[in-house]
Motif scaffolding. Structure first.
Motif, PDB file in Angstrom:
ATOM      1  N   VAL A  99       0.729  -1.203  -0.035  1.00  0.00           N
ATOM      2  CA  VAL A  99       0.076   0.079  -0.134  1.00  0.00           C
ATOM      3  C   VAL A  99       0.871   1.423  -0.001  1.00  0.00           C
ATOM      4  O   VAL A  99       0.625   2.540  -0.590  1.00  0.00           O
ATOM      5  CB  VAL A  99      -1.002   0.007   1.036  1.00  0.00           C
ATOM      6  N   GLN A 100       1.922   1.094   0.786  1.00  0.00           N
ATOM      7  CA  GLN A 100       2.886   2.474   0.743  1.00  0.00           C
ATOM      8  C   GLN A 100       3.339   2.899  -0.409  1.00  0.00           C
ATOM      9  O   GLN A 100       3.221   4.393  -0.725  1.00  0.00           O
ATOM     10  CB  GLN A 100       4.004   2.300   1.948  1.00  0.00           C
ATOM     11  N   PRO A 101       3.887   2.182  -1.314  1.00  0.00           N
ATOM     12  CA  PRO A 101       4.273   2.765  -2.848  1.00  0.00           C
ATOM     13  C   PRO A 101       2.944   3.140  -3.621  1.00  0.00           C
ATOM     14  O   PRO A 101       3.267   3.912  -4.518  1.00  0.00           O
ATOM     15  CB  PRO A 101       5.173   1.472  -3.071  1.00  0.00           C
ATOM     16  N   LEU A 102       2.164   2.368  -3.478  1.00  0.00           N
ATOM     17  CA  LEU A 102       0.923   2.669  -3.978  1.00  0.00           C
ATOM     18  C   LEU A 102       0.253   4.041  -3.841  1.00  0.00           C
ATOM     19  O   LEU A 102      -0.128   4.795  -4.607  1.00  0.00           O
ATOM     20  CB  LEU A 102      -0.394   1.549  -3.957  1.00  0.00           C
ATOM     21  N   ASP A 103       0.316   4.272  -2.529  1.00  0.00           N
ATOM     22  CA  ASP A 103      -0.373   5.602  -1.950  1.00  0.00           C
ATOM     23  C   ASP A 103       0.735   6.808  -2.580  1.00  0.00           C
ATOM     24  O   ASP A 103       0.366   8.103  -2.919  1.00  0.00           O
ATOM     25  CB  ASP A 103       0.134   5.712  -0.436  1.00  0.00           C
ATOM     26  N   ALA A 104       2.133   6.352  -2.367  1.00  0.00           N
ATOM     27  CA  ALA A 104       3.037   7.472  -2.965  1.00  0.00           C
ATOM     28  C   ALA A 104       2.854   7.623  -4.524  1.00  0.00           C
ATOM     29  O   ALA A 104       3.201   8.886  -4.926  1.00  0.00           O
ATOM     30  CB  ALA A 104       4.433   6.776  -2.822  1.00  0.00           C
ATOM     31  N   ALA A 105       2.275   6.703  -5.276  1.00  0.00           N
ATOM     32  CA  ALA A 105       2.049   6.871  -6.535  1.00  0.00           C
ATOM     33  C   ALA A 105       0.844   7.418  -7.077  1.00  0.00           C
ATOM     34  O   ALA A 105       0.365   7.858  -8.145  1.00  0.00           O
ATOM     35  CB  ALA A 105       2.204   5.495  -7.499  1.00  0.00           C
ATOM     36  N   GLY A 106      -0.308   7.679  -5.899  1.00  0.00           N
ATOM     37  CA  GLY A 106      -1.387   8.311  -5.958  1.00  0.00           C
ATOM     38  C   GLY A 106      -2.392   7.277  -6.547  1.00  0.00           C
ATOM     39  O   GLY A 106      -3.476   7.892  -7.147  1.00  0.00           O
TER      40      GLY A 106
END
Length: 263
Positions: A99-106
């Protein structure tokens, strides 16, 4: 202007039987443009409801970075991307790591819960985790292997509560389970339950034993993976001659839906 990315849904695939996925989870699979499933643990049959043209990939040989790249790429081209995770996404999964990198990618995300192998194991063996005046507490845990346990969470410390223990990811470490329970004072005849591939059609196996016997029984059965270990003072209650009944259905007990009808 580029189109907004699709949503990545983290869906609990359940413990193995594809029919134990939730209705919401199945509906998402039916409309998914892409599905990434954990093939080492998730029954591939869970993808059978995917529509024609759906991109389906198995993550068992992927690194975390490759999984993120795949999910990100699919979210750029379709509205609904499903990440199928074994059991429930909140238990012993890579939910937050993904989830963290997906959050960072918007990229928007959502989670759909699933049936845990702990619940499926109890169902397979017709056991209850809780019983009046026996135990009202359930602990989900594992024993230390390559992943260390935080301070205060050793099996011996948790087992000291003498409640129900559902021990994940530890079937190859039964010697450590035995040591932890003994350190906590559990008796050699304390009942133990191991369920291999709970709910998997044609593959489920149930082993009942005691603290003294369960390791040898599992060795003889060849159970070395995908097994839930349960230690509980409530195991075997189905055959008990005496059982303390729940107050909820006691005729002498009043609650807001029913008045007592017996002295």
């Amino acid at each position: 202007m580029s189109a907004p990315p699709g949503r990545v849904w983290f869906v609990g695939a359940g413990p193995g039987d594809p029919e134990l996925i939730t209705v919401k989870g199945r509906a998402l699979i039916e409309r998914a443009g892409a599905i990434l499933f954990a093939g080492s643990l998730v029954n591939e049959a869970a993808t059978r409801w995917a529509p024609p043209g759906c991109a389906i990939a198995d993550s068992k040989n992927m690194t975390l970075g490759q999984m993120v790249a795949w999910l990100t790429g699919q979210a750029a081209r379709c509205d609904t991307v499903v990440r199928l995770q074994t059991g429930d996404p909140a238990l012993y999964g890579t939910l937050i790591e993904l989830v963290q990198p997906l959050d960072a990618a918007g990229i928007p995300i959502a989670v759909v819960p699933g049936v845990s192998s702990a619940m499926a194991s109890a169902a397979a063996a017709v056991e209850s985790f809780t019983l009046p005046e026996v135990t009202q507490t359930v602990i989900f845990t594992r024993v230390e292997g390559r992943t260390p346990m935080p301070p205060g969470e050793s099996l011996a410390e948790l087992a000291a509560h003498r409640c129900t223990l559902c021990i994940f990811l530890s079937i190859t470490l039964l010697h450590r389970i035995e040591a932890g329970l003994r350190e906590a004072g559990w008796a050699e005849d304390a009942p133990m339950l191991v369920v291999h591939k709970a709910s998997w059609p044609g593959e489920e196996r149930i082993v009942r034993g005691t603290l003294a016997t369960i390791k040898q029984q599992c060795r003889e059965a060849g159970i070395v993976s995908q097994a839930m270990v349960i230690a509980s003072p409530a195991l075997g209650a189905r055959g008990w001659a005496e059982l303390t009944k729940s107050k909820l259905y006691d005729a002498a007990f009043t609650h807001r839906f029913r008045k007592a009808t017996a002295p």
